[in-house]
Design an enzyme around this catalytic site. Structure first.
Site, mmCIF file in Angstrom:
data_model
loop_
_atom_site.group_PDB
_atom_site.id
_atom_site.type_symbol
_atom_site.label_atom_id
_atom_site.label_comp_id
_atom_site.label_asym_id
_atom_site.label_seq_id
_atom_site.Cartn_x
_atom_site.Cartn_y
_atom_site.Cartn_z
ATOM 1 N N HIS A 159 -52.712 19.284 -10.282
ATOM 2 C CA HIS A 159 -52.456 17.999 -9.900
ATOM 3 C C HIS A 159 -53.707 17.352 -9.592
ATOM 4 C CE1 HIS A 159 -48.108 19.166 -9.278
ATOM 5 N NE2 HIS A 159 -47.796 17.827 -9.232
ATOM 6 N N GLU B 272 -10.891 1.582 2.584
ATOM 7 C CA GLU B 272 -11.045 1.184 1.221
ATOM 8 C C GLU B 272 -10.646 -0.451 1.136
ATOM 9 O OE1 GLU B 272 -7.716 2.644 -1.307
ATOM 10 O OE2 GLU B 272 -8.849 2.175 -3.203
ATOM 11 N N HIS B 273 -9.430 -0.913 1.690
ATOM 12 C CA HIS B 273 -9.286 -2.048 1.588
ATOM 13 C C HIS B 273 -9.138 -2.591 3.040
ATOM 14 C CE1 HIS B 273 -7.313 -0.530 -2.067
ATOM 15 N NE2 HIS B 273 -7.860 -1.516 -2.747
ATOM 16 N N HIS C 133 2.356 2.828 -3.159
ATOM 17 C CA HIS C 133 1.634 3.804 -4.212
ATOM 18 C C HIS C 133 1.952 5.281 -4.181
ATOM 19 C CE1 HIS C 133 -1.542 1.045 -6.130
ATOM 20 N NE2 HIS C 133 -1.514 0.416 -4.910
ATOM 21 N N GLN D 247 0.815 -1.292 -0.078
ATOM 22 C CA GLN D 247 0.007 0.035 0.091
ATOM 23 C C GLN D 247 0.775 1.407 -0.131
ATOM 24 O OE1 GLN D 247 -3.101 1.427 -0.988
ATOM 25 N NE2 GLN D 247 -3.509 -0.403 -0.212
ATOM 26 N N ASP E 111 -6.315 -6.365 -6.510
ATOM 27 C CA ASP E 111 -5.918 -5.295 -7.223
ATOM 28 C C ASP E 111 -5.907 -5.754 -8.479
ATOM 29 O OD1 ASP E 111 -5.575 -3.511 -4.999
ATOM 30 O OD2 ASP E 111 -3.281 -4.070 -4.586
#
Lengths: 438, 438
Positions: free
Chosen positions: B425, B332-333, B267, B264, B366
């Site tokens: 209406h 996220e993960h 990145h 991670q 991934d």
């Protein structure tokens, strides 16, 4: 006067003008105002809410008055007619039944040995509903926002709505709204509106809890605030003024068509009411019927204005052309008042909701047919859909690999991590293989 | 050095700090820059694209060079290894198989005589995929965005990506990206990036068509541009830097955990890598293993930075507490490297993707497990989900009532229109009843 155009190039230009009647670009100075309001609420909490409420709603509240009391909630039931209560309950029943259809549910699959894949659906922890005040204080909007959240299983739902919607000019909230909320299971209601209410829901204050998703329509300040807090919370959509596009042939009744167009025009001076028909005689009759019905409307000046500015009849060569023009506009509401409406569904690519045949005025869907009346406007039907249970659900992907399954794909992952220059990604797989060998 | 904290109050504060590392509020001045870029592209089309590309990417293009040529597309296949091509095809096959599961489809129901209700699903007409350049020029991202659009049946898919990602410093695009695009069925690729590319997709230029939905990750300018054009087009999400949270017990291997954390961290300097464990010994071993693996990483300085700033090990009392902290962060993960990972699923409420057991490093998901790797970041898993086929689909509500069905609900609709002050209406229903009587 409702204009009639006969040239396709003119019809296209008019539809584009109407579609672009509320472009975000016009609102840059308002964006700065909204940003300031949101920041104040974030920093100062309740204090900012009370100050903005005094300034914008001319209502002085103490912090303890922000939340609508149990006594007010009870009293609201005394203030609505039995007919309205019965109607709200019928509407709730049909809306709930529709929203219970096809709710996505969690699943797993076993595509190969040692591999499990799936999705787990969960509701958000907390949802916040915005209900406008003033002319647009609608109990139907409460049902249409609250019921999907309830069906999704959201454990905590709160509502915000500006004070004064009971017409008292004071702190009160329209009792029909309070009853609709309670019928839909909501007891936590705060009397605050505008961008400041959106800020309270997005960031939380001493009194109002931070939520995960904000839904519901509002004026331009509310819409700009929702756009700014999107990313901090989820939102349903950026709602614009309402619109109807009707495709009709000679089988339609011009009096009914006129009533349907007016039912849209009466919402708002920016509401759009459009008729596409291949029948010139019908076009004339509708134009005449609209003029007559506008005269009789209790809110004549407003209706005249929206009809004049954003009303349109276009005479088209045929129904296929009407469908093509409708796709260009991507209407929020589309009525197919033609002899064979289901035959016309195929060429329709974009519409929030489609009303079939001569006995389905939009009002049926607005109130109680079941599908949601919160729909994409201003061409958003090209990419967006009605509010729904999904608005309050999210899912987690589920992935499990076993040692052999990992070994089988290790080479492919290695090739990809090398192409992407991410060596530790490759290592996280390779190190696990080495252990298996030992 | 990867910090270890042992107090829950400290762990919570750290998780909040890491979660808020990219707050939108920091970007007000960039918003103005992005607004200007979008307006220029809207007004000047291709000319603005070429000017910004010269300014930001230092690449001079002619209008005809904006689109990647057929010759370049073909040549890309010669530039990638057979191993990479095989890997891309395996990934495509598995991603497509997963995305074909549970695709929503159109339906109608007949809840009562004369009533038809339903939903019709349709793909958007045109989708635009943004693929970043530079360090983040990933072929896997192409697959993860293109395949859901293809499965949704989007008739026209275009891609934009900045020039220079082949490392030549010139006009070229990374051949792995061009091959991945073609394997996923995309032939229309434009070499333009940044906010200007988002503007081109949202408004259209002479060369680049206006699309309905824009997906794909990018730097902060791309993300701010996506937020600004949201409402003109649909978007997938506002992606932030990537993050992993691992819950591990004594059954986990510290070397593997360290590799997953580094996968991670490599990145981005803003990437976050977090481990929660009740086992103090494991915490120490992972800290040591991370130090060793960082030393050996080819991109050591970057990895050191993200580990130091946004890495964390928290020793927790038990796995239930770990789940509660994870919910606070809404990662996220989420990797569950514990003896019985499926038993830990129940208390997990928010996570983009969950990886079960000791042989499912995030890298599997991934690249090729099947579920999408475009996931909600920065706590957005509280309300949002992975990119999917739904991102490229929308639905129209379908409603038909017959005359008797309309009559049955007319009274309820009348009560509601009166409560809402919308007489037209009511008229649209009442007029239809009168005709039936005649």
């Amino acid at each position: 006067m409702l204009r009639i155009v006969t040239q396709m190039i003119e019809a296209e230009a008019e539809l584009r003008r109407i579609s672009e009647r509320t472009q975000a670009e016009q609102h840059i100075h308002r964006e700065a105002t909204v940003r300031e309001i949101l920041q104040s609420v974030r920093r100062q909490g309740d204090r900012a809410l009370l100050e903005y409420t005094a300034e914008f709603d001319q209502v002085e509240l103490s912090p303890s008055e922000l939340r609508v009391s149990g006594a007010e909630l009870e009293a609201a039931y005394q203030a609505v007619s039995p007919q309205l209560l019965t109607a709200l309950r019928l509407a709730k029943e049909r809306i709930e039944a529709f929203h219970r259809q096809r709710v996505p549910s969690s699943w797993v699959m076993f595509p190969a040995p040692e591999i499990i894949l799936g999705k787990q659906y969960r509701p958000v922890d907390r949802a916040g509903l915005y209900i406008p005040g003033g002319r647009a204080a609608y109990p139907s909007t409460v049902l249409m926002n609250a019921i999907p959240a309830q069906v999704a299983g959201v454990p905590e739902i709160v509502m915000v709505t500006p004070p004064g919607s009971d017409g008292s000019g004071g702190k009160g909230v329209n009792p029909a709204i309070l009853v609709a909320a309670q019928e839909a299971g909501i007891q936590t209601i705060y009397r605050v509106g505008g961008a400041q209410a959106i800020g309270a829901l997005a960031y939380g204050t001493e009194t109002i809890p931070k939520v995960d998703v904000i839904t519901g329509p509002g004026n331009i300040y509310v819409t700009l605030a929702k756009k700014q807090v999107y990313g901090t919370v989820g939102i349903d959509s950026l709602a614009g003024p309402s619109e109807v596009l009707i495709i009709a042939d000679e089988s339609a009744n011009p009096i009914h068509l006129a009533a349907d167009l007016l039912a849209q025009a009466e919402h708002d001076p920016l509401a759009a009411a459009i008729l596409l028909t291949p029948d010139p005689k019908l076009a004339q009759q509708v134009q005449q019927a609209v003029a007559t019905q506008v005269e009789a409307h209790p809110n004549r000046l407003l209706v005249e204005k929206s009809v004049a500015n954003y009303g349109l009849i276009a005479i088209v060569p045929d129904l296929q052309t009407a469908a093509a023009l409708s796709n260009l506009f991507a209407p929020e509401h589309l009525e197919l008042q033609v002899a064979d409406p289901w035959a016309l569904l195929e060429p329709i690519r974009h519409a929030g909701a489609i009303f079939f045949g001569h006995h389905t005025p939009e009002a049926v869907g607005d109130y109680l047919a079941g599908p949601n009346h919160t729909l994409p406007t201003a061409g958003a039907a090209r990419y967006a859909s009605a509010l729904g249970v999904e608005t309050f659900l999210k899912h987690s992907s589920l992935i499990q690999y076993g040692p052999m399954a990992l070994r089988e794909v290790a080479g492919a992952i290695q090739a990809l991590t090398q192409a992407e220059g991410l060596p530790a990604h490759g290592q996280s797989v390779q190190l696990r293989l080495e252990e298996d060998r030992s």
